[in-house]
Design an enzyme around this catalytic site. Structure first.
Site, PDB file in Angstrom:
ATOM      1  N   SER A 317      39.808 -16.147  13.342  1.00  0.00           N
ATOM      2  CA  SER A 317      38.562 -15.482  14.078  1.00  0.00           C
ATOM      3  C   SER A 317      38.622 -15.951  15.668  1.00  0.00           C
ATOM      4  CB  SER A 317      37.275 -16.217  13.427  1.00  0.00           C
ATOM      5  OG  SER A 317      37.199 -15.710  11.955  1.00  0.00           O
ATOM      6  N   PHE A 319      37.304 -17.133  19.174  1.00  0.00           N
ATOM      7  CA  PHE A 319      36.465 -17.931  19.604  1.00  0.00           C
ATOM      8  C   PHE A 319      35.553 -17.388  20.714  1.00  0.00           C
ATOM      9  CE2 PHE A 319      38.025 -21.532  17.742  1.00  0.00           C
ATOM     10  CZ  PHE A 319      37.621 -22.912  18.393  1.00  0.00           C
ATOM     11  N   ASP A 386      24.935 -19.692   1.926  1.00  0.00           N
ATOM     12  CA  ASP A 386      25.160 -20.815   2.740  1.00  0.00           C
ATOM     13  C   ASP A 386      24.662 -20.933   4.149  1.00  0.00           C
ATOM     14  OD1 ASP A 386      25.764 -23.652   2.818  1.00  0.00           O
ATOM     15  OD2 ASP A 386      27.900 -22.929   3.770  1.00  0.00           O
TER      16      ASP A 386
END
Length: 517
Positions: A317, A319, A386
């Site tokens: 992924s 930054f 979550d």
């Protein structure tokens, strides 16, 4: 003159059988693979996963070509995906300031790398890492605006995905979360073994960085129903699928994410300067190279991730900009869950909880509550329970978009729909007009959500990313969302439930508009 040998026909038959076997088992499969490579990927998608090349040898196959499938092309050509934002896009970063900051950072990294090599008495010269203004990760940072992490149909995103997939790594380190766990850890409040959510920061030769999450669970495995959400595995394929779903929903709040085979020896162990990370590598009894998280508790070889023998599948992924350039706030989710075995939060027992939330700034006005509902819809589709915090850029103020980060606990159970994730929608009975219209569009057979997701995910080098039951669960959950909205409209009326967000930067969120019929 000797007569004909009686065993000659048998020898000829044996040679013919060996030749036929060689053609069938060796030459024909090789020719078929080469023909498939020339024709490109199958339009129906291969139902099997690509096998990694043998350790120590480069993959001879060209990376899969990114292509826009027909259903995706139709979807992104729809007027809902072509509307211009109200007013000029406000950029997150100033180009001159960002370039100056990253040049200083690259120079500092090169100095430290040189000192590190001198300490190890490495005499071979190491070329300094250049900072190129045209680098895809830097162009991605400069393209972030008030409207999202990237513009629609951005060529920079596809280039960034390709670079993260292909560029060699020059350093590897623990993430900030892992580093925090190496220090003080209140284990009475964090009821989960840190070893099950191992993630690393990888830096590439163009100085870009990505978060690497290794494969921990096979795609066909479901999270056991007895698992609590806070001890569930983090799935690399969930991160990849979340990026594609976020783009299909036109939220554009998930950083670009792509799958990749990582050589854990060459691309992590041999480039890391972190002695703690170096110390947790070992060779398993099956001769596979493995490593695990180093933390104060529950981090053992049983929680390790292993290559095969060196190659490991994972997600990368991109930054976001440095916090020094673009500060972000981390804010507790009003609908946070209880991270204990028997506790419940107020929203879980009070159906009127949203009335309390509406009295608290910034949920009392503006778009924050609408953005929370967007996030809940996104999490319900993925099955992610979550979402304890959310982040947002401080520059865009209270009405800025929410970042949908850390999606690896999604897509765990396709057989179960956790409707409690939709509590912000069902309790507040409010939704953005554009969000509702896109959801209704994705429920139509011509733009069916599972179909566009299936075709979008085929662009990833680790395809297939989701199993068919997970794709079909998206359609089922989409219908549940639309039913929840319909129930709210029946109770409170369309003008109250559906908020007009087409001019969200000029008008307050209290303005309402009828849906087009």
């Amino acid at each position: 003159m000797p007569g004909p040998r009686r065993d000659r026909p048998a020898v000829l038959l044996l040679l013919g059988a060996l030749l036929a076997a060689d053609l069938y088992f060796h030459l024909w499969p090789r020719a078929r693979r080469e023909l498939q490579g020339q024709r490109g990927p199958s339009p129906w998608g291969c139902p099997c996963r690509r096998r990694p090349p043998s350790a120590g040898t480069p993959d001879p196959r060209p990376p899969p070509r990114a292509r826009t499938a027909p259903a995706l092309r139709r979807l992104f050509a729809h007027p809902l995906y072509r509307t211009a934002p109200p007013g000029p896009a406000e950029p997150l970063l100033g180009a001159r300031e960002a370039l100056r900051y990253y040049r200083r950072k690259a120079a500092r990294w090169n100095r430290r790398h040189k000192l590190y090599r001198e300490e190890l008495n490495l005499t071979s010269p190491a070329a300094p890492v250049p900072l190129r203004p045209e680098a895809s990760w830097l162009q991605f940072h400069l393209g972030i605006s008030r409207d999202g992490l990237y513009p629609r149909s951005s060529p920079v995103v596809n280039r960034l995905l390709r670079d993260m997939q292909e560029f060699p790594t020059i350093s590897a380190d623990y993430s900030q979360d892992e580093k925090a766990l190496l220090g003080a850890c209140d284990c009475s409040q964090i009821v989960k073994p840190s070893g099950v959510h191992l993630k690393l920061v990888l830096r590439f030769q163009d100085f870009g960085k990505a978060m690497f999450k290794p494969m921990r669970q096979k795609r066909e495995e479901e999270t056991p129903e007895d698992f609590f959400y806070f001890v569930d595995f983090q799935r690399h394929n969930a991160e990849i699928a979340a990026f594609h779903l976020d783009r299909i929903l036109d939220f554009r709040r998930v950083p670009p994410t792509v799958g990749r085979w990582i050589n854990v020896t060459k691309e992590i162990l041999e480039v890391t300067k972190n002695e703690v990370l170096q110390s947790v590598f070992f060779v398993s009894p099956a001769s596979n190279v493995c490593f695990f998280a180093k933390c104060p508790y529950m981090c053992k070889t049983e929680y390790a991730v292993c290559g095969n023998p060196h190659l490991l599948e994972g997600s990368l992924s991109a930054f976001l900009p440095s916090l020094n350039l673009a500060p972000r706030l981390s804010i507790p989710n009003p609908w946070i869950r209880s991270y204990s075995f028997d506790g419940k939060e107020e929203w879980e027992v009070n159906p009127l909880y949203c009335n309390t939330v509406r009295e608290i700034y910034p949920y009392s006005n503006g778009n924050r509550l609408l953005n929370i509902v967007d996030m809940a819809i996104f999490d319900f589709l993925t099955g992610n329970m979550d979402r304890h915090h959310y982040e947002m850029f401080t520059k865009f103020g209270d009405d800025g978009f929410l970042l949908h980060l850390d999606n690896a606990r999604g897509f765990g159970r396709h057989s179960h729909d956790e409707t409690s994730i939709l509590a912000p929608l069902s309790q507040c009975c409010i939704i953005k007009r554009t969000t509702l219209l896109r959801l209704q569009l994705l429920a139509e057979p011509k733009y069916r959500l599972s179909d566009v997701m299936r075709e979008s995910l085929l662009q990833d080098p680790l395809a297939p990313i989701l199993t068919e039951p997970h794709l079909l669960a998206l359609d089922r959950r989409l219908q549940l969302i639309l039913e929840a909205v319909s129930k709210c409209i029946d109770t409170y009326g369309e003008a109250t439930v559906v908020a007009n967000d087409t001019t969200q930067h000029q008008a307050p969120a209290s303005d309402r508009a009828k849906l087009d019929t």
